[in-house]
Scaffold this motif. Structure first.
Motif, PDB file in Angstrom:
ATOM      1  N   UNK A   1      -4.528 -23.881  35.932  1.00 22.82           N
ATOM      2  CA  UNK A   1      -4.888 -25.331  35.378  1.00 22.82           C
ATOM      3  C   UNK A   1      -6.646 -25.069  35.364  1.00 22.82           C
ATOM      4  N   UNK A   2      -7.255 -24.243  36.200  1.00 23.35           N
ATOM      5  CA  UNK A   2      -8.608 -23.904  35.932  1.00 23.35           C
ATOM      6  C   UNK A   2      -8.723 -23.479  34.696  1.00 23.35           C
ATOM      7  N   UNK A   3      -8.200 -22.405  34.242  1.00 20.75           N
ATOM      8  CA  UNK A   3      -8.379 -21.803  33.164  1.00 20.75           C
ATOM      9  C   UNK A   3      -8.153 -22.862  31.844  1.00 20.75           C
ATOM     10  N   UNK A   4      -7.127 -23.492  31.850  1.00 22.96           N
ATOM     11  CA  UNK A   4      -6.999 -24.430  30.777  1.00 22.96           C
ATOM     12  C   UNK A   4      -7.961 -25.750  30.874  1.00 22.96           C
ATOM     13  N   UNK A   5      -8.358 -26.186  31.963  1.00 17.28           N
ATOM     14  CA  UNK A   5      -9.141 -27.375  32.115  1.00 17.28           C
ATOM     15  C   UNK A   5     -10.499 -27.055  31.635  1.00 17.28           C
ATOM     16  N   UNK A   6     -11.183 -25.881  32.113  1.00 18.54           N
ATOM     17  CA  UNK A   6     -12.578 -25.745  32.013  1.00 18.54           C
ATOM     18  C   UNK A   6     -13.137 -25.892  30.507  1.00 18.54           C
ATOM     19  N   UNK A   7     -12.468 -25.400  29.541  1.00 15.84           N
ATOM     20  CA  UNK A   7     -12.914 -25.713  27.918  1.00 15.84           C
ATOM     21  C   UNK A   7     -12.953 -27.166  27.611  1.00 15.84           C
ATOM     22  N   UNK A   8     -12.140 -27.916  28.418  1.00 10.73           N
ATOM     23  CA  UNK A   8     -11.768 -29.278  27.754  1.00 10.73           C
ATOM     24  C   UNK A   8     -12.482 -30.289  28.705  1.00 10.73           C
ATOM     25  N   UNK A   9     -13.272 -29.900  29.663  1.00 12.37           N
ATOM     26  CA  UNK A   9     -13.918 -31.005  30.642  1.00 12.37           C
ATOM     27  C   UNK A   9     -14.445 -32.191  29.951  1.00 12.37           C
ATOM     28  N   UNK A  10     -14.955 -32.133  28.619  1.00 17.27           N
ATOM     29  CA  UNK A  10     -15.661 -33.157  27.999  1.00 17.27           C
ATOM     30  C   UNK A  10     -14.549 -34.016  27.607  1.00 17.27           C
ATOM     31  N   UNK A  11     -13.322 -33.884  27.675  1.00 20.56           N
ATOM     32  CA  UNK A  11     -12.317 -34.843  27.474  1.00 20.56           C
ATOM     33  C   UNK A  11     -12.014 -35.639  28.522  1.00 20.56           C
ATOM     34  N   UNK A  12     -12.557 -35.345  29.746  1.00 15.47           N
ATOM     35  CA  UNK A  12     -12.005 -35.979  31.131  1.00 15.47           C
ATOM     36  C   UNK A  12     -13.110 -37.074  31.121  1.00 15.47           C
ATOM     37  N   UNK A  13     -12.523 -38.207  31.770  1.00 13.61           N
ATOM     38  CA  UNK A  13     -13.670 -39.325  32.340  1.00 13.61           C
ATOM     39  C   UNK A  13     -14.002 -39.173  33.738  1.00 13.61           C
ATOM     40  N   UNK A  14     -14.918 -39.729  34.019  1.00  8.30           N
ATOM     41  CA  UNK A  14     -15.641 -39.446  35.139  1.00  8.30           C
ATOM     42  C   UNK A  14     -14.495 -39.366  36.465  1.00  8.30           C
ATOM     43  N   UNK A  15     -13.356 -40.326  36.508  1.00  9.27           N
ATOM     44  CA  UNK A  15     -12.441 -40.361  37.545  1.00  9.27           C
ATOM     45  C   UNK A  15     -11.693 -39.040  37.633  1.00  9.27           C
TER      46      UNK A  15
END
Length: 152
Positions: free
Chosen positions: A44-58
């Motif tokens: 999950x860390x590998x997949x999420x890292x390049x897409x963090x800008x898609x996440x809201x603050x929560x």
């Protein structure tokens, strides 16, 4: 548990197809249920890292909370979340701010400037914090030995 083992077996090879919120939700669910799944978290860390800008603050707050709660080291992810979250701290509600500093302190990830930015954001809004959130913020700053003259 068998259900979480089955979810891991199905989800892990397909994480690239998950949207960023689904990645955050899976991490949160496994951490909340106290299900050990280090390999899943690492993926999950590998997949999420390049897409963090898609996440809201929560979801940013929930992601670091999940990794800290699960005890899975993810320094690179935490550093990337710092870079993504810091300019957006005004979007974080009091719970998200509290959960974020708790997660960094629990994970032992040094982030002095980030803590300072959170202190600056939190100080005028302390009235919005629940008693538990206030206690968690105090604990996090003390544990991280982060200076916060705005708060203390």
């Amino acid at each position: 548990t068998e259900l979480f083992e089955a979810i891991t077996a199905e989800a892990q090879p397909r994480l690239g197809k998950f949207n960023s919120q689904n990645l955050a939700n899976v991490a949160w669910a496994f951490a909340k249920a106290n299900v050990p799944a280090t390999e899943l978290f690492e993926a999950i860390a590998v997949e999420a890292q390049p897409r963090l800008n898609e996440l809201n603050s929560r979801n940013l707050a929930n992601t670091v909370w999940a990794f800290a709660k699960a005890g899975v080291p993810a320094t690179e992810l935490f550093e990337a979340i710092t870079a993504e979250a810091q300019p957006r701290l005004g979007e974080f509600n009091s719970q998200a701010l509290a959960n974020t500093v708790w997660a960094f302190a629990t994970a032992g990830v040094p982030a002095t400037e980030f803590f300072q930015a959170i202190a600056t954001e939190a100080q005028p809004r302390l009235g919005e914090f629940t008693s538990r959130a206030l206690a968690n913020v105090a604990w996090a700053f003390a544990t991280a030995r982060a200076p916060a003259t705005e708060l203390f």
